[in-house]
Design a protein around this motif. Structure first.
Motif, PDB file in Angstrom:
ATOM      1  N   THR A  63       0.847  -1.200   0.000  1.00  0.00           N
ATOM      2  CA  THR A  63       0.000   0.000   0.000  1.00  0.00           C
ATOM      3  C   THR A  63       0.874   1.239   0.000  1.00  0.00           C
ATOM      4  O   THR A  63       2.053   1.193   0.355  1.00  0.00           O
ATOM      5  CB  THR A  63      -0.922   0.052   1.241  1.00  0.00           C
ATOM      6  N   ASN A  64       0.268   2.342  -0.401  1.00  0.00           N
ATOM      7  CA  ASN A  64       0.965   3.622  -0.303  1.00  0.00           C
ATOM      8  C   ASN A  64       0.478   4.369   0.924  1.00  0.00           C
ATOM      9  O   ASN A  64      -0.350   3.861   1.691  1.00  0.00           O
ATOM     10  CB  ASN A  64       0.742   4.442  -1.571  1.00  0.00           C
ATOM     11  N   ALA A  65       0.978   5.577   1.128  1.00  0.00           N
ATOM     12  CA  ALA A  65       0.572   6.399   2.276  1.00  0.00           C
ATOM     13  C   ALA A  65      -0.097   7.661   1.749  1.00  0.00           C
ATOM     14  O   ALA A  65       0.532   8.456   1.052  1.00  0.00           O
ATOM     15  CB  ALA A  65       1.790   6.743   3.134  1.00  0.00           C
ATOM     16  N   GLN A  66      -1.403   7.815   2.057  1.00  0.00           N
ATOM     17  CA  GLN A  66      -2.162   8.981   1.613  1.00  0.00           C
ATOM     18  C   GLN A  66      -2.836   9.636   2.812  1.00  0.00           C
ATOM     19  O   GLN A  66      -3.301   8.958   3.728  1.00  0.00           O
ATOM     20  CB  GLN A  66      -3.224   8.582   0.585  1.00  0.00           C
ATOM     21  N   VAL A  67      -2.886  10.959   2.772  1.00  0.00           N
ATOM     22  CA  VAL A  67      -3.543  11.729   3.827  1.00  0.00           C
ATOM     23  C   VAL A  67      -4.724  12.467   3.222  1.00  0.00           C
ATOM     24  O   VAL A  67      -4.566  13.179   2.219  1.00  0.00           O
ATOM     25  CB  VAL A  67      -2.567  12.725   4.483  1.00  0.00           C
ATOM     26  N   GLY A  68      -5.894  12.280   3.817  1.00  0.00           N
ATOM     27  CA  GLY A  68      -7.089  12.977   3.338  1.00  0.00           C
ATOM     28  C   GLY A  68      -7.078  14.439   3.729  1.00  0.00           C
ATOM     29  O   GLY A  68      -6.439  14.846   4.707  1.00  0.00           O
ATOM     30  N   LEU A  69      -7.796  15.236   2.955  1.00  0.00           N
ATOM     31  CA  LEU A  69      -7.819  16.685   3.176  1.00  0.00           C
ATOM     32  C   LEU A  69      -9.197  17.189   3.593  1.00  0.00           C
ATOM     33  O   LEU A  69      -9.535  18.337   3.344  1.00  0.00           O
ATOM     34  CB  LEU A  69      -7.355  17.407   1.908  1.00  0.00           C
ATOM     35  N   GLY A  70      -9.987  16.333   4.215  1.00  0.00           N
ATOM     36  CA  GLY A  70     -11.239  16.808   4.784  1.00  0.00           C
ATOM     37  C   GLY A  70     -12.478  16.249   4.111  1.00  0.00           C
ATOM     38  O   GLY A  70     -12.423  15.268   3.369  1.00  0.00           O
ATOM     39  N   ALA A  71     -13.604  16.903   4.373  1.00  0.00           N
ATOM     40  CA  ALA A  71     -14.905  16.455   3.865  1.00  0.00           C
ATOM     41  C   ALA A  71     -15.692  17.644   3.345  1.00  0.00           C
ATOM     42  O   ALA A  71     -15.403  18.795   3.670  1.00  0.00           O
ATOM     43  CB  ALA A  71     -15.695  15.756   4.970  1.00  0.00           C
ATOM     44  N   ARG A  72     -16.678  17.345   2.544  1.00  0.00           N
ATOM     45  CA  ARG A  72     -17.586  18.370   2.034  1.00  0.00           C
ATOM     46  C   ARG A  72     -18.964  17.746   1.844  1.00  0.00           C
ATOM     47  O   ARG A  72     -19.115  16.520   1.855  1.00  0.00           O
ATOM     48  CB  ARG A  72     -17.083  18.961   0.719  1.00  0.00           C
ATOM     49  N   VAL A  73     -19.963  18.598   1.649  1.00  0.00           N
ATOM     50  CA  VAL A  73     -21.325  18.121   1.422  1.00  0.00           C
ATOM     51  C   VAL A  73     -21.439  17.605  -0.003  1.00  0.00           C
ATOM     52  O   VAL A  73     -21.113  18.315  -0.961  1.00  0.00           O
ATOM     53  CB  VAL A  73     -22.342  19.245   1.669  1.00  0.00           C
ATOM     54  N   ALA A  74     -21.871  16.355  -0.156  1.00  0.00           N
ATOM     55  CA  ALA A  74     -22.064  15.765  -1.482  1.00  0.00           C
ATOM     56  C   ALA A  74     -23.450  16.096  -2.021  1.00  0.00           C
ATOM     57  O   ALA A  74     -23.608  16.456  -3.191  1.00  0.00           O
ATOM     58  CB  ALA A  74     -21.871  14.255  -1.415  1.00  0.00           C
ATOM     59  N   SER A  75     -24.476  15.976  -1.189  1.00  0.00           N
ATOM     60  CA  SER A  75     -25.845  16.257  -1.617  1.00  0.00           C
ATOM     61  C   SER A  75     -26.738  16.359  -0.393  1.00  0.00           C
ATOM     62  O   SER A  75     -26.369  15.924   0.703  1.00  0.00           O
ATOM     63  CB  SER A  75     -26.369  15.164  -2.557  1.00  0.00           C
ATOM     64  N   ILE A  76     -27.899  16.953  -0.594  1.00  0.00           N
ATOM     65  CA  ILE A  76     -28.945  16.987   0.437  1.00  0.00           C
ATOM     66  C   ILE A  76     -30.162  16.310  -0.179  1.00  0.00           C
ATOM     67  O   ILE A  76     -30.826  16.871  -1.057  1.00  0.00           O
ATOM     68  CB  ILE A  76     -29.267  18.421   0.877  1.00  0.00           C
ATOM     69  N   ASN A  77     -30.429  15.089   0.264  1.00  0.00           N
ATOM     70  CA  ASN A  77     -31.473  14.260  -0.347  1.00  0.00           C
ATOM     71  C   ASN A  77     -32.797  14.394   0.389  1.00  0.00           C
ATOM     72  O   ASN A  77     -32.832  14.571   1.616  1.00  0.00           O
ATOM     73  CB  ASN A  77     -31.038  12.794  -0.361  1.00  0.00           C
ATOM     74  N   THR A  78     -33.870  14.293  -0.357  1.00  0.00           N
ATOM     75  CA  THR A  78     -35.221  14.384   0.198  1.00  0.00           C
ATOM     76  C   THR A  78     -35.841  12.991   0.276  1.00  0.00           C
ATOM     77  O   THR A  78     -35.737  12.209  -0.670  1.00  0.00           O
ATOM     78  CB  THR A  78     -36.107  15.284  -0.677  1.00  0.00           C
ATOM     79  N   SER A  79     -36.476  12.701   1.390  1.00  0.00           N
ATOM     80  CA  SER A  79     -37.183  11.436   1.571  1.00  0.00           C
ATOM     81  C   SER A  79     -38.664  11.648   1.258  1.00  0.00           C
ATOM     82  O   SER A  79     -39.323  12.486   1.889  1.00  0.00           O
ATOM     83  CB  SER A  79     -37.022  10.929   3.010  1.00  0.00           C
ATOM     84  N   PHE A  80     -39.186  10.886   0.299  1.00  0.00           N
ATOM     85  CA  PHE A  80     -40.579  11.038  -0.118  1.00  0.00           C
ATOM     86  C   PHE A  80     -41.465   9.931   0.451  1.00  0.00           C
ATOM     87  O   PHE A  80     -42.450   9.541  -0.178  1.00  0.00           O
ATOM     88  CB  PHE A  80     -40.681  11.067  -1.639  1.00  0.00           C
ATOM     89  N   THR A  81     -41.127   9.450   1.637  1.00  0.00           N
ATOM     90  CA  THR A  81     -42.001   8.471   2.280  1.00  0.00           C
ATOM     91  C   THR A  81     -43.331   9.122   2.655  1.00  0.00           C
ATOM     92  O   THR A  81     -43.419  10.334   2.861  1.00  0.00           O
ATOM     93  CB  THR A  81     -41.331   7.904   3.538  1.00  0.00           C
ATOM     94  N   GLN A  82     -44.372   8.304   2.743  1.00  0.00           N
ATOM     95  CA  GLN A  82     -45.727   8.792   3.018  1.00  0.00           C
ATOM     96  C   GLN A  82     -45.823   9.348   4.429  1.00  0.00           C
ATOM     97  O   GLN A  82     -45.348   8.749   5.394  1.00  0.00           O
ATOM     98  CB  GLN A  82     -46.729   7.655   2.847  1.00  0.00           C
ATOM     99  N   GLY A  83     -46.452  10.539   4.543  1.00  0.00           N
ATOM    100  CA  GLY A  83     -46.718  11.106   5.850  1.00  0.00           C
ATOM    101  C   GLY A  83     -48.044  10.601   6.404  1.00  0.00           C
ATOM    102  O   GLY A  83     -48.821   9.947   5.713  1.00  0.00           O
ATOM    103  N   ALA A  84     -48.302  10.920   7.668  1.00  0.00           N
ATOM    104  CA  ALA A  84     -49.529  10.464   8.317  1.00  0.00           C
ATOM    105  C   ALA A  84     -50.746  11.167   7.709  1.00  0.00           C
ATOM    106  O   ALA A  84     -50.685  12.328   7.315  1.00  0.00           O
ATOM    107  CB  ALA A  84     -49.460  10.732   9.813  1.00  0.00           C
ATOM    108  N   GLN A  85     -51.870  10.452   7.628  1.00  0.00           N
ATOM    109  CA  GLN A  85     -53.125  11.015   7.134  1.00  0.00           C
ATOM    110  C   GLN A  85     -53.880  11.620   8.302  1.00  0.00           C
ATOM    111  O   GLN A  85     -54.312  10.921   9.214  1.00  0.00           O
ATOM    112  CB  GLN A  85     -53.949   9.933   6.445  1.00  0.00           C
TER     113      GLN A  85
END
Length: 272
Positions: A63-85
């Motif tokens: 393996t090689n040696a790699q250092v990550g440089l952080g994180a970012r927002v990929a997406s903001i997903n919406t859940s379309f599950t049914q709400g209460a009637q």
């Protein structure tokens, strides 16, 4: 060492977006037809510190040696599950059971879509009654036309069938159909819809065009329940847990920055 400062800062920014999303979900817990959102993250670029073939004797490393440089927002997903009637005192309240969406005409003339079925009758410029949502946008039928009552028909006796057929009652008690149906539409990818104010959704290339349920045999048709509204699908308990997780992640990223600052201060003091 400077890498850790930027990495911690990127993590704080990403978690702040997550907190903002959760806060918006909680703020709309009682908004009719509201669909909750969740924040997804992805890692940033990686910096290679050592290649796989840099051992002292020239042998290949697994393996090689790699250092990550952080994180970012990929997406903001919406859940379309049914709400209460939920039961409503509004006779024209309509709740969708299924994957359909209502269509309304916006102030700019564009067509938008919503799960909020809190409808009312309003007077148009000609003095007739037109069906609108609770902010005055006209509700559209299957053909994209406004839904009107004939002259002389009152709003009190109007009924909506499970397929969206609008009918009114004559003084003798006879029910007469207007020939109009409240439009129900579906999308191949509803997650791609763009959120707009007043709980409206706009069509995008990612969502695909709106498809009428009554002329697309491949779609599972929705049904309408008159006198009911669809509540939001926000789960308060889950959102509170997610809020705690995001807060702790924010605190840990801020700790990275303060720790790096302390290490840099110690290094600077070595020359004294």
């Amino acid at each position: 060492m400077m890498r850790s400062l930027w990495t911690g800062a990127s993590g704080m920014k990403a978690q702040q977006t997550s907190v903002d999303t959760i806060a918006n979900n909680l703020a709309n817990v009682n908004t009719t037809g509201f669909k909750s959102q969740s924040t997804q993250f992805k890692s940033l670029l990686y910096q290679t510190m050592q290649e796989p073939t840099t051992t002292a004797n020239g042998a290949n490393k697994p393996t090689n040696a790699q250092v990550g440089l952080g994180a970012r927002v990929a997406s903001i997903n919406t859940s379309f599950t049914q709400g209460a009637q939920l039961a409503s005192d509004n006779n024209m309240a309509c709740c969708i059971n299924g994957n359909g969406f209502f269509a309304v005409s916006g102030e700019n003339g564009e067509t938008y879509y919503t799960r909020n079925g809190d409808f009312l009758w309003a007077l148009d410029q000609g003095g007739g009654l037109v069906l609108t949502n609770n902010v005055g946008n006209p509700v559209l039928d299957r053909n994209g036309q406004r839904i009107n009552l004939p002259a002389g028909a009152g709003a009190a006796g109007v009924s909506v069938g499970t397929t969206g057929e609008v009918a009114y009652r004559l003084p003798d008690g006879t029910t007469v159909s207007t020939g109009q149906f409240i439009g129900l539409f579906q999308f191949r990818n509803p997650v791609g819809l763009e959120k707009q104010p007043n709980n409206l959704l706009a069509v995008t290339a990612a969502s695909g065009p709106a498809m009428r349920e009554d002329i697309n045999p491949g779609l599972i048709p929705s049904s309408i329940a008159q006198g009911y509204l669809e509540g939001s699908n926000v789960n308060v308990a889950d959102e509170m847990v997610n809020l705690i997780v995001a807060q702790r992640a924010y605190e840990m990223n801020s700790k990275v920055i303060t720790t790096t600052d302390s290490m840099m201060d110690t290094a600077n003091n070595l020359k004294r």
